[in-house]
Design a protein around this motif. Structure first.
Motif, PDB file in Angstrom:
ATOM      1  N   ASN A  16       0.819  -1.211   0.000  1.00 21.17           N
ATOM      2  CA  ASN A  16       0.000   0.000   0.000  1.00 21.17           C
ATOM      3  C   ASN A  16       0.853   1.261   0.000  1.00 21.17           C
ATOM      4  O   ASN A  16       0.448   2.283  -0.558  1.00 21.17           O
ATOM      5  N   GLY A  67      -6.551   5.706  -0.605  1.00 24.86           N
ATOM      6  CA  GLY A  67      -7.190   5.576   0.713  1.00 24.86           C
ATOM      7  C   GLY A  67      -6.439   4.686   1.681  1.00 24.86           C
ATOM      8  O   GLY A  67      -6.299   4.998   2.865  1.00 24.86           O
ATOM      9  N   ALA A  68      -5.928   3.565   1.200  1.00 30.10           N
ATOM     10  CA  ALA A  68      -5.206   2.638   2.077  1.00 30.10           C
ATOM     11  C   ALA A  68      -3.903   3.268   2.575  1.00 30.10           C
ATOM     12  O   ALA A  68      -3.529   3.130   3.746  1.00 30.10           O
ATOM     13  N   MET A  71      -4.749   5.778   5.185  1.00 29.73           N
ATOM     14  CA  MET A  71      -5.055   5.102   6.446  1.00 29.73           C
ATOM     15  C   MET A  71      -3.772   4.654   7.143  1.00 29.73           C
ATOM     16  O   MET A  71      -3.616   4.806   8.358  1.00 29.73           O
ATOM     17  N   MET A 149      -8.119  -0.972   0.820  1.00 26.47           N
ATOM     18  CA  MET A 149      -8.541  -0.425   2.120  1.00 26.47           C
ATOM     19  C   MET A 149      -8.903  -1.538   3.095  1.00 26.47           C
ATOM     20  O   MET A 149      -8.590  -1.469   4.287  1.00 26.47           O
ATOM     21  N   SER A 153      -7.075  -2.217   6.499  1.00 28.90           N
ATOM     22  CA  SER A 153      -7.839  -2.219   7.749  1.00 28.90           C
ATOM     23  C   SER A 153      -7.509  -3.440   8.582  1.00 28.90           C
ATOM     24  O   SER A 153      -7.375  -3.354   9.805  1.00 28.90           O
TER      25      SER A 153
END
Length: 175
Positions: A16, A67-68, A71, A149, A153
């Motif tokens: 990522n 997004g990942a 995060m 994502m 997570s």
């Protein structure tokens, strides 16, 4: 923590991180497309029918695929009213609870993305604009972004469980 979990966290975080650092340059491509579109419209009086839509597709890819990485770097918006005052263990516990809710949301998003992508591939779905590009490529990228994502997570969940146990898995925010 088991070796397989440690390897998973390191692999997902590294993947990522690479994707995020590559995708961040899409903003410059989008700026170039919008600049070209603006110049062709104002200077040459020849508006492009594809300029705005291409920039929208680029922005969707930028947002979903980044997004990942966001995060992982802790760059998402967080309600910091109480969070900053809590101990590291309390933060980890709250993060675990919210990640469980995030799994539900991302799971539903992934199922919808897969369904929508299958539809676009099966029926050759195109945009309703005068340019009418195929929608399957952007839907594939967006679904892949949701998957990244979800993987990130799970990596964050493992790191939070390790923090709760007082162990470090590595892969913590390094910037």
């Amino acid at each position: 923590m088991p070796t397989i979990i440690t390897c998973y966290v390191r692999w997902v975080d590294a993947f990522n991180r690479r994707v995020g650092r590559i995708i961040m340059y899409l903003i410059f491509v989008m700026i170039a497309v919008l600049l070209y579109s603006s110049i062709s419209r104002t200077v040459f009086d020849a508006p492009l029918i594809w300029g705005v839509e291409v920039s929208q597709f680029l922005m969707a890819a930028y947002f979903m695929l980044g997004g990942a990485y966001s995060m992982q770097m802790g760059a998402h918006v967080r309600m910091d009213l109480f969070y900053s005052r809590w101990s590291d263990r309390t933060r980890a516990g709250v993060d675990i609870a919210t990640i469980v809710l995030l799994f539900v949301f991302l799971g539903a998003l992934l199922m919808g993305g897969i369904s929508s992508t299958q539809y676009a591939l099966k029926y050759g779905e195109t945009s309703y604009t005068s340019w009418g590009p195929p929608l399957a490529p952007i839907k594939i990228l967006m679904t892949f972004g949701v998957l990244l994502m979800l993987l990130q997570s799970l990596s964050s969940l493992f790191k939070d469980i390790a923090r709760l146990r007082g162990v470090s898995l590595g892969g913590e925010i390094s910037e």
